[in-house]
Enzyme design. Structure first.
Site, PDB file in Angstrom:
ATOM      1  N   ALA A  36     -27.618 -28.140   0.737  1.00 57.58           N
ATOM      2  CA  ALA A  36     -26.400 -28.124   0.056  1.00 57.58           C
ATOM      3  C   ALA A  36     -26.284 -27.573  -0.940  1.00 57.58           C
ATOM      4  CB  ALA A  36     -26.305 -29.786   0.010  1.00 57.58           C
ATOM      5  N   LEU A  37     -26.435 -26.226  -0.937  1.00 57.74           N
ATOM      6  CA  LEU A  37     -26.633 -25.380  -2.211  1.00 57.74           C
ATOM      7  C   LEU A  37     -25.123 -25.054  -2.897  1.00 57.74           C
ATOM      8  CD1 LEU A  37     -29.269 -22.842  -0.939  1.00 57.74           C
ATOM      9  CD2 LEU A  37     -29.415 -25.161  -2.147  1.00 57.74           C
ATOM     10  N   HIS A  41     -27.622 -23.921  -7.940  1.00 56.75           N
ATOM     11  CA  HIS A  41     -28.908 -23.874  -7.250  1.00 56.75           C
ATOM     12  C   HIS A  41     -29.061 -22.290  -7.627  1.00 56.75           C
ATOM     13  CE1 HIS A  41     -28.314 -27.482  -4.994  1.00 56.75           C
ATOM     14  NE2 HIS A  41     -29.286 -27.557  -5.446  1.00 56.75           N
ATOM     15  N   GLY A 151     -33.428 -27.707 -12.476  1.00 59.37           N
ATOM     16  CA  GLY A 151     -32.168 -27.645 -13.254  1.00 59.37           C
ATOM     17  C   GLY A 151     -32.173 -28.774 -14.354  1.00 59.37           C
ATOM     18  N   LYS A 153     -30.046 -30.389 -15.128  1.00 58.89           N
ATOM     19  CA  LYS A 153     -28.977 -31.511 -14.688  1.00 58.89           C
ATOM     20  C   LYS A 153     -29.834 -32.845 -14.486  1.00 58.89           C
ATOM     21  CE  LYS A 153     -25.894 -33.490 -11.682  1.00 58.89           C
ATOM     22  NZ  LYS A 153     -26.709 -34.171 -11.125  1.00 58.89           N
ATOM     23  N   ARG A 191     -24.312 -33.874  -4.297  1.00 62.27           N
ATOM     24  CA  ARG A 191     -23.517 -35.221  -4.132  1.00 62.27           C
ATOM     25  C   ARG A 191     -21.876 -35.385  -4.644  1.00 62.27           C
ATOM     26  NH1 ARG A 191     -28.983 -37.517  -5.158  1.00 62.27           N
ATOM     27  NH2 ARG A 191     -29.689 -38.552  -3.484  1.00 62.27           N
TER      28      ARG A 191
END
Ligand code: PAF
Length: 293
Positions: A36-37, A41, A151, A153, A191
């Protein structure tokens, strides 16, 4: 020019490619993902490409980091789109093992991280870092990568991986990648695609609240005012919780200021870098974010 990456689905195939690269003198960079790039990414891939001469992106939705009540089944699987993005970004190889290739029958060895894994995510997802550390340890030994990029994040995840690499003397360098944000400040995340338009509009509140608290932390680096500073940081955090709920979030798992290195309690008196971290629910979707001060 887009260039289709090689695809490996077995450790044997993967190793054949990586061994040939190493023999030819190449260095190998790895970007671990669950697919789900998005641009975040790809920015990690660019960091890997700047440090190594061959790059691997792994795509594996890792079952062991999801609890039975979590979103493993509905986690977005977007193989064709991922491959198109990796081709355009000139990734050399996609490592896409099947679950039994990663966890063959009889698999029984796990990495159980402590230290950086304590608290925060672990308080709400106690299974999570054992699954992440185990799969990342395997990804590192499967790919024999020289460098892996993670990451910021997922700041606690990055800290857990750095600790695992230090503690187990794994022969790989971990490179942090800055969080990539949408124009309004929302941190990019696979997400985010779960969010309804209404929730998407509310989601940006997390970043705004983090910035508000950061401003308070930044304003108080004066030792003489430590007690007052801690009171103000606590008040800003409480106000932030209220703002998040008022924006339509259903629950805040945590919103806190921590020491950026240890992830333990932040003490203004110690005059060290801080990290402000949040995890909160918008309906069924759990979002996390953080910023450094
Ligand atoms: O951050 C993620 O996408 C995952 O936790 C990771 C590091 C790929 C391990 O499955």
């Amino acid at each position: 020019m887009p260039k289709a990456p090689l695809i490996a689905r077995t450790v044997r195939d993967l190793r054949a490619h990586v061994d040939a690269w190493h023999k030819a003198g190449h260095t190998v960079g790895l970007v671990p993902t669950m697919g789900a790039l998005h641009e975040g990414h790809i920015s990690l891939l660019k960091l890997a490409q700047a440090r190594t001469t061959r790059t691997i992106t792994s795509i594996f939705v890792n079952p062991t980091q999801f609890a039975p009540n979590e979103d493993f089944d509905k986690y977005p699987r977007t193989w064709d789109d991922d491959l198109a993005k990796l081709s355009a970004a000139q990734c050399d190889l996609v490592w896409a093992p099947t679950p039994p290739e990663m966890y063959p029958p009889g698999f029984a060895t796990h990495v159980v991280p402590g230290g950086a894994a304590e608290g925060l995510e672990t308080d709400y997802r106690p299974h999570f870092f054992r699954g992440v550390a185990t799969v990342c340890c395997k990804l590192f030994t499967q790919t024999r990568a020289d460098v892996a990029v993670f990451g910021e994040k997922d700041f606690q995840q990055l800290a857990v991986i750095q600790q695992m690499v230090r503690d187990l003397n794994l022969p790989i360098s971990i490179v942090p990648g800055p969080t990539v944000r949408e124009a309004d400040g929302l941190a990019m995340s696979s997400r985010n695609r779960y969010l309804s338009p209404e929730h998407r509009a509310a989601a940006v509140t997390l970043h705004r609240v983090l910035q508000d608290i950061a401003a308070v932390v930044r304003a108080h680096d004066n030792m003489a005012a430590v007690a007052r500073a801690e009171g103000k940081i606590e008040a800003a955090t409480q106000a932030g919780m209220k703002t998040i709920i008022a924006a339509g979030f259903t629950k805040v798992d945590y919103l806190c200021v921590r020491d950026a290195e240890t992830l333990k309690t932040f003490l203004a008196a110690h005059n060290r870098p801080a990290r402000i971290l949040v995890a909160a629910w918008l309906g069924q979707t759990r979002l996390i974010d953080n910023i450094g001060v």
